[in-house]
Design a protein around this motif. Structure first.
Motif, PDB file in Angstrom:
ATOM      1  N   ALA A  86     -57.203  28.512 -35.467  1.00 28.43           N
ATOM      2  CA  ALA A  86     -57.845  30.788 -34.222  1.00 28.43           C
ATOM      3  C   ALA A  86     -57.908  31.468 -35.481  1.00 28.43           C
ATOM      4  N   ARG A  87     -58.932  32.838 -35.401  1.00 27.57           N
ATOM      5  CA  ARG A  87     -58.536  33.846 -36.121  1.00 27.57           C
ATOM      6  C   ARG A  87     -58.160  34.282 -35.467  1.00 27.57           C
ATOM      7  N   TRP A  88     -57.071  35.777 -35.235  1.00 28.34           N
ATOM      8  CA  TRP A  88     -56.752  37.032 -34.772  1.00 28.34           C
ATOM      9  C   TRP A  88     -57.084  38.091 -34.775  1.00 28.34           C
ATOM     10  N   VAL A  89     -56.977  38.830 -33.467  1.00 31.35           N
ATOM     11  CA  VAL A  89     -57.204  40.279 -33.286  1.00 31.35           C
ATOM     12  C   VAL A  89     -56.055  41.376 -32.794  1.00 31.35           C
ATOM     13  N   VAL A  90     -56.162  42.651 -33.369  1.00 32.71           N
ATOM     14  CA  VAL A  90     -54.865  43.380 -32.227  1.00 32.71           C
ATOM     15  C   VAL A  90     -55.786  44.048 -31.232  1.00 32.71           C
ATOM     16  N   LEU A  91     -55.755  43.463 -30.140  1.00 36.02           N
ATOM     17  CA  LEU A  91     -56.657  43.989 -28.685  1.00 36.02           C
ATOM     18  C   LEU A  91     -56.321  45.964 -28.800  1.00 36.02           C
TER      19      LEU A  91
END
Length: 328
Positions: A244-249
């Motif tokens: 997985a890759r991630w992002v802060v929402l």
């Protein structure tokens, strides 16, 4: 299903899953079609009825597809409102649908009720349906984190900033907000009733990533779920989603799952590795909502959101549990 049978709002999301591109239109579709966080609490707390017939539901799907092809009018309406709060964002989305969509008619929004010169509350939406029903909707969009433990009570769901709790919100809805339209002072405003009060409660509930707490009877079992994890356990959670890759929402992206992201956007910084976010969390004082993206096997060259959750400071769980138990 005939045109006279009531329709399930979930049909909107089922029909548009993976189709809508514009993130704001996706949020509107999610608001209309996502499951409620709560079961109904009749007679005082019925759940909102978005569509009276299957025809309205089908017409809404077509309307959303057309809006997705040119969302400029919706975007202009939101820009004019200068929105910074998630609740206000949801209000504007729902208000736009009631004012321009094919189901229900907006009679009034944010109607203040004053007694002796003092405002005691506002009715979020007054809606008239095609069959003539007159509905008073109270909208709430919430993200609550389960504080852990073996209890099954609404008080165990707390806001990420520990300034809100699910039991308190429901009590405020049932005891204060929903009864407003039945007050004698409200009738004097000229909005002829009687109005049928209904709850429009949407959002996400987040659970400790290594626990499975029981769900209270008041909560709809079909609600949208996520996880929460402490900063110390962030690496352990990410190891379970190694690809997985991630992002802060940001806060205004807390409604619908985000649209798919292209490989080019991901590589240009649209998505981050887990260790890169760990450094960011260390510099942030409070909880942060994150989303996990994985390569989409159905859309070559794209990543799609597969999970979302909160990363909280290490001291947050003890404070959250104390806040939940303070209701006892």
């Amino acid at each position: 299903m005939t045109a006279l049978e009531p329709a399930e709002p979930a049909a909107v999301l089922d029909a548009l899953q993976g189709v809508l591109v514009d993130p704001i239109v996706r949020d509107l579709a999610w608001l209309l079609g996502s499951p409620s966080l709560l079961r109904g609490h009749p007679p005082a707390g019925e759940l909102a009825t978005v569509f009276e017939t299957a025809r309205e539901c089908t017409a809404t799907i077509d309307w959303l597809l057309e809006l997705d092809s040119d969302p400029s009018a919706l975007r202009q309406a939101l820009a004019a409102a200068r929105i910074i709060r998630l609740g206000r964002y949801a209000e504007c989305l729902l208000g736009y649908f009631l004012g321009h969509g094919p189901a229900g008619r907006l009679v009034a929004a944010n109607v203040p009720l004053r007694v002796a010169g003092r405002t005691i509350g506002e009715c979020d939406f007054l809606v008239e349906t095609a069959s003539g029903r007159r509905l008073h909707w109270e909208l709430a969009v919430k993200c609550y984190l389960h504080a852990g433990g073996a209890r099954a009570e609404l008080a165990d769901y707390v806001g990420p900033s520990l300034q809100d709790r699910f039991d308190l919100k429901l009590a405020h809805l049932l005891e204060h907000q929903l009864p407003l339209s039945a007050r004698q002072e409200f009738a004097a405003l000229g909005h002829l009733g009687p109005w049928q009060p209904q709850m429009f409660v949407k959002g996400w509930l987040f659970y400790p990533f290594d626990e499975a707490p029981p769900v209270p009877p008041a909560v709809d079992p079909m609600h949208h779920r996520g996880f929460w994890v402490t900063r110390s356990d962030w690496t352990a959670l990410c190891a379970r989603r190694g690809s997985a890759r991630w992002v802060v929402l940001p806060r205004l992206a807390w409604l619908a799952p985000r649209p798919p992201i292209t490989n080019e956007t991901a590589e240009a910084g649209g998505l981050s590795a887990a260790d890169a976010l760990a450094e960011r969390f260390a510099q942030q004082p409070g909880p942060a909502m994150v989303a996990a993206f994985e390569r989409d096997s159905s859309m070559q060259g794209h990543w799609r959101e597969v999970q979302r959750g909160f990363v909280v400071p290490d001291e947050w769980p003890a404070r959250a549990r104390a806040y939940a138990l303070s209701a006892a």
